[in-house]
Design a protein around this motif. Structure first.
Motif, PDB file in Angstrom:
ATOM      1  N   ARG A   1      51.768  49.776  -4.374  1.00 41.14           N
ATOM      2  CA  ARG A   1      52.047  48.473  -4.987  1.00 41.14           C
ATOM      3  C   ARG A   1      53.104  47.682  -4.219  1.00 41.14           C
ATOM      4  N   ARG A   2      53.951  48.353  -3.457  1.00 38.08           N
ATOM      5  CA  ARG A   2      54.989  47.631  -2.714  1.00 38.08           C
ATOM      6  C   ARG A   2      54.398  46.809  -1.574  1.00 38.08           C
ATOM      7  N   THR A   3      53.398  47.352  -0.915  1.00 38.89           N
ATOM      8  CA  THR A   3      52.763  46.635   0.198  1.00 38.89           C
ATOM      9  C   THR A   3      51.475  45.947  -0.227  1.00 38.89           C
ATOM     10  N   GLY A   4      50.929  46.367  -1.357  1.00 38.87           N
ATOM     11  CA  GLY A   4      49.657  45.821  -1.807  1.00 38.87           C
ATOM     12  C   GLY A   4      48.467  46.364  -1.040  1.00 38.87           C
ATOM     13  N   ARG A   5      48.683  47.394  -0.230  1.00 41.31           N
ATOM     14  CA  ARG A   5      47.605  47.923   0.602  1.00 41.31           C
ATOM     15  C   ARG A   5      47.036  49.209  -0.002  1.00 41.31           C
ATOM     16  N   SER A   6      45.731  49.380   0.218  1.00 42.65           N
ATOM     17  CA  SER A   6      45.037  50.559  -0.285  1.00 42.65           C
ATOM     18  C   SER A   6      44.549  51.415   0.879  1.00 42.65           C
ATOM     19  N   ALA A   7      44.649  52.728   0.715  1.00 48.85           N
ATOM     20  CA  ALA A   7      44.187  53.670   1.723  1.00 48.85           C
ATOM     21  C   ALA A   7      43.002  54.460   1.174  1.00 48.85           C
ATOM     22  N   LEU A   8      41.953  54.582   1.971  1.00 48.93           N
ATOM     23  CA  LEU A   8      40.782  55.365   1.597  1.00 48.93           C
ATOM     24  C   LEU A   8      41.108  56.846   1.748  1.00 48.93           C
ATOM     25  N   LEU A   9      40.879  57.624   0.697  1.00 47.88           N
ATOM     26  CA  LEU A   9      41.206  59.047   0.719  1.00 47.88           C
ATOM     27  C   LEU A   9      39.997  59.938   0.905  1.00 47.88           C
ATOM     28  N   THR A  10      38.806  59.421   0.654  1.00 51.98           N
ATOM     29  CA  THR A  10      37.604  60.243   0.726  1.00 51.98           C
ATOM     30  C   THR A  10      36.740  59.827   1.914  1.00 51.98           C
ATOM     31  N   ASP A  11      35.536  60.405   2.029  1.00 50.29           N
ATOM     32  CA  ASP A  11      34.764  60.290   3.263  1.00 50.29           C
ATOM     33  C   ASP A  11      34.043  58.965   3.461  1.00 50.29           C
TER      34      ASP A  11
ATOM     35  N   ARG B   1      29.516  68.055  -0.037  1.00 53.36           N
ATOM     36  CA  ARG B   1      29.013  69.301   0.550  1.00 53.36           C
ATOM     37  C   ARG B   1      27.560  69.186   0.984  1.00 53.36           C
ATOM     38  N   ASN B   2      26.706  68.638   0.127  1.00 54.40           N
ATOM     39  CA  ASN B   2      25.285  68.548   0.498  1.00 54.40           C
ATOM     40  C   ASN B   2      24.626  67.266   0.018  1.00 54.40           C
ATOM     41  N   GLY B   3      25.403  66.324  -0.559  1.00 56.64           N
ATOM     42  CA  GLY B   3      24.835  65.064  -1.002  1.00 56.64           C
ATOM     43  C   GLY B   3      24.074  65.138  -2.300  1.00 56.64           C
ATOM     44  N   LYS B   4      23.972  66.319  -2.897  1.00 52.43           N
ATOM     45  CA  LYS B   4      23.211  66.489  -4.128  1.00 52.43           C
ATOM     46  C   LYS B   4      24.059  67.080  -5.249  1.00 52.43           C
ATOM     47  N   ASP B   5      24.719  68.205  -4.971  1.00 50.48           N
ATOM     48  CA  ASP B   5      25.530  68.860  -5.987  1.00 50.48           C
ATOM     49  C   ASP B   5      26.928  68.257  -6.028  1.00 50.48           C
ATOM     50  N   ALA B   6      27.475  68.137  -7.228  1.00 54.60           N
ATOM     51  CA  ALA B   6      28.824  67.597  -7.400  1.00 54.60           C
ATOM     52  C   ALA B   6      29.806  68.747  -7.569  1.00 54.60           C
ATOM     53  N   ASP B   7      30.716  68.883  -6.607  1.00 50.44           N
ATOM     54  CA  ASP B   7      31.757  69.901  -6.650  1.00 50.44           C
ATOM     55  C   ASP B   7      33.067  69.285  -7.117  1.00 50.44           C
ATOM     56  N   VAL B   8      34.016  70.136  -7.486  1.00 49.73           N
ATOM     57  CA  VAL B   8      35.352  69.675  -7.871  1.00 49.73           C
ATOM     58  C   VAL B   8      36.293  69.846  -6.684  1.00 49.73           C
ATOM     59  N   TYR B   9      37.026  68.785  -6.367  1.00 49.18           N
ATOM     60  CA  TYR B   9      37.990  68.780  -5.276  1.00 49.18           C
ATOM     61  C   TYR B   9      39.398  68.635  -5.860  1.00 49.18           C
ATOM     62  N   VAL B  10      40.340  69.321  -5.248  1.00 52.83           N
ATOM     63  CA  VAL B  10      41.756  69.193  -5.607  1.00 52.83           C
ATOM     64  C   VAL B  10      42.539  68.934  -4.330  1.00 52.83           C
ATOM     65  N   ALA B  11      43.473  67.970  -4.393  1.00 51.45           N
ATOM     66  CA  ALA B  11      44.294  67.623  -3.235  1.00 51.45           C
ATOM     67  C   ALA B  11      45.738  67.467  -3.659  1.00 51.45           C
ATOM     68  N   PRO B  12      46.695  67.854  -2.808  1.00 52.72           N
ATOM     69  CA  PRO B  12      48.098  67.585  -3.121  1.00 52.72           C
ATOM     70  C   PRO B  12      48.386  66.097  -2.977  1.00 52.72           C
ATOM     71  N   THR B  13      49.093  65.514  -3.927  1.00 56.12           N
ATOM     72  CA  THR B  13      49.388  64.084  -3.828  1.00 56.12           C
ATOM     73  C   THR B  13      50.334  63.782  -2.671  1.00 56.12           C
ATOM     74  N   SER B  14      51.009  64.812  -2.170  1.00 57.84           N
ATOM     75  CA  SER B  14      51.863  64.623  -0.998  1.00 57.84           C
ATOM     76  C   SER B  14      51.044  64.403   0.275  1.00 57.84           C
TER      77      SER B  14
ATOM     78  N   PRO C   1      47.125  63.506   0.151  1.00 58.39           N
ATOM     79  CA  PRO C   1      45.904  63.471  -0.656  1.00 58.39           C
ATOM     80  C   PRO C   1      44.595  63.519   0.127  1.00 58.39           C
ATOM     81  N   ARG C   2      44.639  63.374   1.433  1.00 61.60           N
ATOM     82  CA  ARG C   2      43.406  63.506   2.208  1.00 61.60           C
ATOM     83  C   ARG C   2      43.026  64.971   2.445  1.00 61.60           C
ATOM     84  N   GLN C   3      43.953  65.868   2.174  1.00 59.28           N
ATOM     85  CA  GLN C   3      43.701  67.292   2.391  1.00 59.28           C
ATOM     86  C   GLN C   3      43.140  67.933   1.123  1.00 59.28           C
TER      87      GLN C   3
END
Length: 674
Positions: free
Chosen positions: A149-159, A183-196, A198-200
């Motif tokens: 919110r300070r810069t008003g810029r958004s970063a893409l975190l996913t593919d 993973r395969n474009g069909k099945d929905a998996d659960v992803y977890v990322a550290p907010t420190s 978040p791309r990982q």
């Protein structure tokens, strides 16, 4: 589950969309995006292609102008201290994120994009960071973004190409979770990322089917995850984020819904909403050490014989807010987690959704609330004093909401002992018999709610028409037995509810059964087409929005991710006996019976009901009735979320009904001048 009433041309199907291919970006068309003869871009709106649709008269534009300016302000999240409400509202073309810092204060816009944003979460402890989901062109391939919110810029975190949903952030602010099909474009998996960082992100489920995150434990060590197979067949699991161990909490035998789930304050129990043990979704407490239970635990909401639809746990763990859908209206309750006492919260009557406690306050609950005469707005309630506070007041084009119509809840008999519940809107001061527009909801596992709908209000207030909104068998909200009454080949019996609806209209002294129109989107579009196919002499005009014209071809052509989910509802088209029924009740195979005027509206990027469903019915009906109207939006998907597109779709639909139902002009007073 969100109780909010969605616009009828937006988000018309409850099942989620796949991500097997990247979304189509809106771009200039070099060749016609349609096989319908005579289609051409609309002057001034090249993203809209039309065939046979007349120009909208200036008089109608002026009459509807104020109605089209109506907007809502739905709650998205609340800051830790409860001093900032994050809302989604529209001031330009699409819904964007705004923040409100005091009751009835200014809405400060945070995002400024061409595509709508409706799902977002604050970073706990740092409201200057927001995570949100956004797609492109209506294709529903949502990506996760991080807004500074300070810069008003958004970063893409996913593919940038897979589909992502169900965004969650842990209470301690350390973890971000979402589902994704990378993973395969069909099945929905659960992803977890550290907010420190978040791309990982890492996958914590890797299995066939649809898996989604529901809620982190208070200490962030565990995550509740659902395995979804159908609306009546899901399981709840707990995943240890350190070890990766996944434990199923619901019984392996039998089936039931998983509608909501939250951890207790100590993380040793889970409050679960399911219909596994009864006809309605009820609230139960499961101790992790004892789950899964061989026998049904005691219901904590046995005094409420309706669906529990949402939960929110207070930070101190002493209060659990419980949202209930009673006959379509939202009710709020507080459960004392120590005594299990359930007490009602007195909030205004209407449609309630999105319950949120601030992470540092247990005395205030935020929620969205709207009703038939006013759009969704953000509210809070002090859970000690029970005083409600309204934070936003959304505009309805300067019209006095008192001029709008409050619907009457009615019921009428159908076959098999069914009594169909419906909301009936009648013009005020009605004399004589009013034409009727029947509006069918999508889903099919959805429910029409008495929320604000500018389209229905214009029909009644300005055009003198009545509007009937039925919840036919198969609708949610009336128990799982009612919801299952149209599953598979039983859908053929559900068509009797169309006849029952028309019989009800004919029995009313002030409704004109000789002038009936039908309107619906997605599955509601199927019901609209089925009405004109199987009750041809009783329907004058029909508007089909992103609707199914052939059940078999729909199942074959919907995205791979969704196909098995939809087969659970409609039946498997690969089974010859099932397909025989599907073909028999598909409107495309009964075109020769149709007599009503037809208008079809479609989004080119629809991943749920593909464009082919619209075009095959348009071309088939035109062989016997050339004057079929058709509209295609090249920058939309399953419905119309961009204001200009939605405005045109609604104006032309109203123009269509006015032409074919022979309605009078403006009924005076409500539209005024701008």
């Amino acid at each position: 589950m969100n109780l909010g009433a969605l616009p009828l041309v937006v988000s018309l199907l409850t099942a989620q969309a796949p991500a097997s291919v990247p979304p189509k970006a809106a771009q200039p068309q070099k060749t016609a995006p349609s096989q319908v003869p005579g289609i051409a871009p609309l002057p001034g709106q090249p993203n809209l292609w039309v065939s046979n649709v007349p120009q909208v008269p200036q008089e109608l534009r002026q009459r509807m102008d104020q109605y089209l300016e109506a907007r809502s302000a739905s709650l998205v999240d609340v800051s830790n201290d409860g001093k900032q409400l994050l809302i989604s509202t529209r001031f330009a073309d699409t819904n964007q994120l705004h923040v409100v810092e005091s009751p009835m204060g200014a809405r400060t816009q945070l995002t400024f994009t061409d595509e709508p944003i409706n799902q977002a979460r604050f970073q706990p402890g740092n409201p200057q960071v927001i995570y949100y989901l956004q797609d492109k062109g209506g294709g529903e391939f949502f990506q996760v973004f991080q807004l500074d919110r300070r810069t008003g810029r958004s970063a893409l975190l996913t593919d940038g190409k897979s589909r992502h949903e169900n965004l969650r952030v842990s209470r301690d602010g350390r973890w971000l979770a979402y589902s994704g099909t990378g993973r395969n474009g069909k099945d929905a998996d659960v992803y977890v990322a550290p907010t420190s960082d978040p791309r990982q992100a890492r996958r914590i489920t890797e299995a066939e089917g649809t898996w989604s995150p529901m809620e982190f434990s208070p200490d962030g060590s565990k995550l509740l995850v659902t395995q979804y197979r159908a609306v009546d067949d899901a399981d709840l699991h707990a995943v240890d984020l350190k070890s990766g161990e996944r434990r199923q909490l619901t019984p392996k035998e039998g089936k039931g819904s998983v509608n909501a789930a939250v951890f207790s304050q100590d993380g040793q129990s889970v409050y679960l909403v399911t219909d596994r043990y009864g006809d309605f979704n009820a609230l139960y407490r499961l101790e992790l050490a004892k789950a899964p239970l061989a026998e049904a635990p005691p219901s904590l909401t046995k005094s409420v014989q309706w669906n529990v639809v949402s939960l929110a746990m207070s930070p101190d763990g002493r209060r659990l807010a419980v949202g209930v859908n009673e006959e379509g209206y939202g009710r709020l309750y507080l459960l004392d987690t120590r005594t299990q006492a359930l007490t009602p919260l007195d909030v205004p009557k209407g449609v309630v959704s999105t319950l949120r406690f601030p992470l540092e306050r247990s005395d205030v609950l935020a929620f969205s609330l709207g009703d038939a005469r006013s759009p969704l707005d953000a509210w809070t309630v002090d859970v000690k004093t029970r005083k409600t506070t309204r934070w936003t007041r959304s505009e309805v084009g300067g019209i006095d909401p008192a001029l709008f119509v409050e619907p009457e809840l009615v019921r009428y008999p159908s076959t098999d002992g069914v009594r169909v519940p419906a909301f009936l809107y009648k013009p005020k001061g009605l004399t004589g018999k009013a034409p009727v527009v029947v509006i069918f909801h999508g889903g099919p596992e959805a429910q029409s709610l008495p929320g604000f709908n500018n389209f229905a209000q214009f029909l009644t207030t300005e055009m003198g028409m009545a509007v009937l909104v039925p919840n036919v068998r198969g609708s949610d909200g009336y128990g799982k037995a009612y919801r299952a009454m149209d599953d598979g080949v039983k859908r053929e019996q559900s068509l009797a509810d169309i006849g029952a609806t028309l019989d009800f209209i004919a029995a009313q002294k002030d409704l004109d059964a000789s002038r009936v129109g039908v309107y619906g989107g997605s599955y509601g579009g199927y019901m609209t087409l089925a009405s004109v196919a199987f009750y041809p002499e009783r329907i004058k005009a029909a508007v089909d929005v992103v609707g199914i014209s052939s059940l078999a071809s729909f199942l074959q052509n919907t995205q791979a991710y969704r196909r098995d989910l939809r087969r659970a509802e409609y039946g498997d088209e690969r089974d010859p006996e099932v397909r025989k029924v599907q073909e028999r009740i598909s409107p495309l195979n009964a075109v020769e019976k149709m007599r009503a005027a037809l208008y079809v509206q479609q989004g080119a990027n629809d991943p749920r009901v593909p464009q082919s469903e619209a075009e095959q019915i348009v071309q088939a009906v035109r062989k016997r009735s050339p004057d079929v109207w058709y509209m295609l939006a090249t920058d939309e998907g399953h419905g119309f979320q961009k204001k200009d597109n939605r405005d045109y779709a609604q104006m032309t639909a109203l123009m269509f009904f006015e032409k074919h139902l022979g309605t009078p002009g403006a009924r005076g007073g409500a539209s005024g001048s701008r």
